[in-house]
Design an enzyme around this catalytic site. Sequence first.
Site, PDB file in Angstrom:
ATOM      1  N   HIS A  34       0.834  -1.210   0.000  1.00  0.00           N
ATOM      2  CA  HIS A  34       0.000   0.000   0.000  1.00  0.00           C
ATOM      3  C   HIS A  34       0.868   1.259   0.000  1.00  0.00           C
ATOM      4  O   HIS A  34       0.467   2.309   0.477  1.00  0.00           O
ATOM      5  CB  HIS A  34      -0.967   0.013   1.194  1.00  0.00           C
ATOM      6  CG  HIS A  34      -2.036  -1.029   1.056  1.00  0.00           C
ATOM      7  ND1 HIS A  34      -3.189  -0.815   0.351  1.00  0.00           N
ATOM      8  CD2 HIS A  34      -2.099  -2.302   1.501  1.00  0.00           C
ATOM      9  CE1 HIS A  34      -3.936  -1.918   0.380  1.00  0.00           C
ATOM     10  NE2 HIS A  34      -3.295  -2.840   1.066  1.00  0.00           N
ATOM     11  N   THR A  35       2.059   1.120  -0.512  1.00  0.00           N
ATOM     12  CA  THR A  35       2.950   2.280  -0.643  1.00  0.00           C
ATOM     13  C   THR A  35       2.919   2.817  -2.070  1.00  0.00           C
ATOM     14  O   THR A  35       3.284   3.967  -2.295  1.00  0.00           O
ATOM     15  CB  THR A  35       4.404   1.883  -0.304  1.00  0.00           C
ATOM     16  OG1 THR A  35       4.678   0.648  -0.958  1.00  0.00           O
ATOM     17  CG2 THR A  35       4.593   1.699   1.187  1.00  0.00           C
ATOM     18  N   ASP A  36       2.483   1.986  -3.025  1.00  0.00           N
ATOM     19  CA  ASP A  36       2.613   2.419  -4.438  1.00  0.00           C
ATOM     20  C   ASP A  36       1.763   3.656  -4.731  1.00  0.00           C
ATOM     21  O   ASP A  36       2.233   4.616  -5.328  1.00  0.00           O
ATOM     22  CB  ASP A  36       2.369   1.275  -5.440  1.00  0.00           C
ATOM     23  CG  ASP A  36       1.025   0.573  -5.344  1.00  0.00           C
ATOM     24  OD1 ASP A  36       0.242   0.885  -4.418  1.00  0.00           O
ATOM     25  OD2 ASP A  36       0.752  -0.291  -6.207  1.00  0.00           O
ATOM     26  N   SER A 124      -2.230 -11.160  -7.864  1.00  0.00           N
ATOM     27  CA  SER A 124      -2.456 -10.287  -9.017  1.00  0.00           C
ATOM     28  C   SER A 124      -2.792 -11.020 -10.307  1.00  0.00           C
ATOM     29  O   SER A 124      -2.196 -10.755 -11.357  1.00  0.00           O
ATOM     30  CB  SER A 124      -1.234  -9.398  -9.263  1.00  0.00           C
ATOM     31  OG  SER A 124      -1.055  -8.572  -8.189  1.00  0.00           O
ATOM     32  N   SER A 126      -5.456 -10.549 -11.884  1.00  0.00           N
ATOM     33  CA  SER A 126      -6.086  -9.592 -12.810  1.00  0.00           C
ATOM     34  C   SER A 126      -5.023  -8.746 -13.509  1.00  0.00           C
ATOM     35  O   SER A 126      -5.138  -8.489 -14.712  1.00  0.00           O
ATOM     36  CB  SER A 126      -7.124  -8.722 -12.098  1.00  0.00           C
ATOM     37  OG  SER A 126      -6.573  -8.093 -10.990  1.00  0.00           O
ATOM     38  N   GLU A 158      -8.024  -1.074 -14.481  1.00  0.00           N
ATOM     39  CA  GLU A 158      -8.560  -1.276 -13.122  1.00  0.00           C
ATOM     40  C   GLU A 158      -9.362  -0.041 -12.686  1.00  0.00           C
ATOM     41  O   GLU A 158     -10.444  -0.159 -12.131  1.00  0.00           O
ATOM     42  CB  GLU A 158      -7.425  -1.500 -12.114  1.00  0.00           C
ATOM     43  CG  GLU A 158      -6.658  -2.787 -12.289  1.00  0.00           C
ATOM     44  CD  GLU A 158      -7.375  -4.005 -11.717  1.00  0.00           C
ATOM     45  OE1 GLU A 158      -8.357  -3.848 -10.958  1.00  0.00           O
ATOM     46  OE2 GLU A 158      -6.944  -5.125 -12.047  1.00  0.00           O
ATOM     47  N   ASP A 170       1.421  -3.950  -9.473  1.00  0.00           N
ATOM     48  CA  ASP A 170       1.134  -5.294  -9.990  1.00  0.00           C
ATOM     49  C   ASP A 170       1.411  -5.393 -11.488  1.00  0.00           C
ATOM     50  O   ASP A 170       2.050  -6.341 -11.957  1.00  0.00           O
ATOM     51  CB  ASP A 170      -0.335  -5.663  -9.725  1.00  0.00           C
ATOM     52  CG  ASP A 170      -0.694  -5.540  -8.254  1.00  0.00           C
ATOM     53  OD1 ASP A 170       0.221  -5.395  -7.422  1.00  0.00           O
ATOM     54  OD2 ASP A 170      -1.895  -5.587  -7.934  1.00  0.00           O
TER      55      ASP A 170
HETATM   56  C1  GLA Z   1      -3.108  -4.358  -4.766  1.00  0.00           C
HETATM   57  C2  GLA Z   1      -2.977  -3.190  -5.745  1.00  0.00           C
HETATM   58  C3  GLA Z   1      -1.544  -2.651  -5.784  1.00  0.00           C
HETATM   59  C4  GLA Z   1      -1.037  -2.359  -4.373  1.00  0.00           C
HETATM   60  C5  GLA Z   1      -1.296  -3.539  -3.447  1.00  0.00           C
HETATM   61  C6  GLA Z   1      -0.927  -3.244  -2.025  1.00  0.00           C
HETATM   62  O1  GLA Z   1      -2.362  -5.449  -5.224  1.00  0.00           O
HETATM   63  O2  GLA Z   1      -3.339  -3.592  -7.050  1.00  0.00           O
HETATM   64  O3  GLA Z   1      -1.468  -1.508  -6.594  1.00  0.00           O
HETATM   65  O4  GLA Z   1      -1.613  -1.185  -3.868  1.00  0.00           O
HETATM   66  O5  GLA Z   1      -2.647  -3.961  -3.483  1.00  0.00           O
HETATM   67  O6  GLA Z   1       0.431  -3.016  -1.896  1.00  0.00           O
END
Ligand code: GLA
Length: 383
Positions: A34-36, A124, A126, A158, A170
């Site tokens: 959750h840093t992106d 991931s 998707s 998305e 992702d």
């Molecule tokens: C999901 C989102 C990413 C990222 C992660 C948490 O995978 O698609 O962009 O925010 O959660 O790090």
Amino acid sequence: MKNLEIVRSTFKAKFEAEGSVYFSPGRINLIGEHTDYNGGFVLPGAVDKGMLAEIKPNGLAKIRAFSIDLNESAEFGLNEEDLPAASWARYIFGVVREISKRGGKVEGFDTVFTGDVPLGAGMSSSAALESTYAFALNDMFGLGIEKFEQAKIGQATEHNYVGVKCGIMDQFASIFGKAGHLIKLDCRSLEYEYVPFDPKGYKLVLLDSVVKHELVGSPYNRRRESCERAAATIRKNHPQVEFLRDATLDMLKEVKFELNDEDYMRAEYVIEEVQRLLDACEALKKGDYETVGKKMFGTHYGMSKLYEVSCEELDFLNDIAKECGVTGSRVMGGGFGGCTINLVKEELHDAFIEKATKDFMDKFGVSPKVYDVVIGDGSRKIC
Ligand code: GLA
């Protein structure tokens, strides 16, 4: 490749032709969650599992798609009003639309696809699907879209066709993956660095809680909003704070009474997580996996108690990892279900898996799934 034969024979049976086959992987993320979308860093790697699709232009103004795993067909046009009903088809449609919005000319095509990256496990699937089509359509129609833009096309899919306001991690990991390497990505500047990852004497293993992680309509977008609110509040005192990545805990404390408790906790987690990732990268350079592992446990604590994206099953798996002396363990990806990622000494691996499987079964009545991680290459044409 077992799936390759399935894709080929299905495509032939459906369309009486032969197209080209493309693959894009799922991903793991060692640390930096959750840093992106907060402009921070992430440390993902592609896995050896992903989505495989065969594609061939059909000379029509429509797409005819078949999902092998769901045994479902969908047919839809190329224009904005042609949004398909099936949610899986929207990923393909979204990629086509996002390419068109950028001026790329996509023509009609036939396609079938299958995947071996588990759905809803936080690996991931998707993004793997989006990256497969972004990469493939670019290649097939000679569009000249560079790789970062391909990742952004998946991310925009998305945002605009699925409803998840995700970051770039992702899709980036899926497209840029490299066997044996993690990738340290600065999500603001988009500078990245391949970090060799071969922790001698350790294994990386995922334990899938089989709680389906579903980001659509989930509180994922609300987490993002909390972070944006916190950053905007801090920015009033510190104009240089574009994202939470730029903030310190002291800056956050200054605005404690302007933020609600929830936004405060979310921001606290993110600010700490950005630092944990940097510390873990330093430790990795020195081969200090014990420190990396401690940071991973720190991430789990933060994701569970401050960001609140864990669940009972994942906390349980994390506790067992601790009990078994696993080096590092944490919930991976967006959260709300899915997997824990575990860095475990080789000699402890089997006992850990055995205990985790048994205790989890006793408590929840199902077996967690176990995936040994192999870091693989990113998007590519297979044949
Ligand atoms: C999901 C989102 C990413 C990222 C992660 C948490 O995978 O698609 O962009 O925010 O959660 O790090």
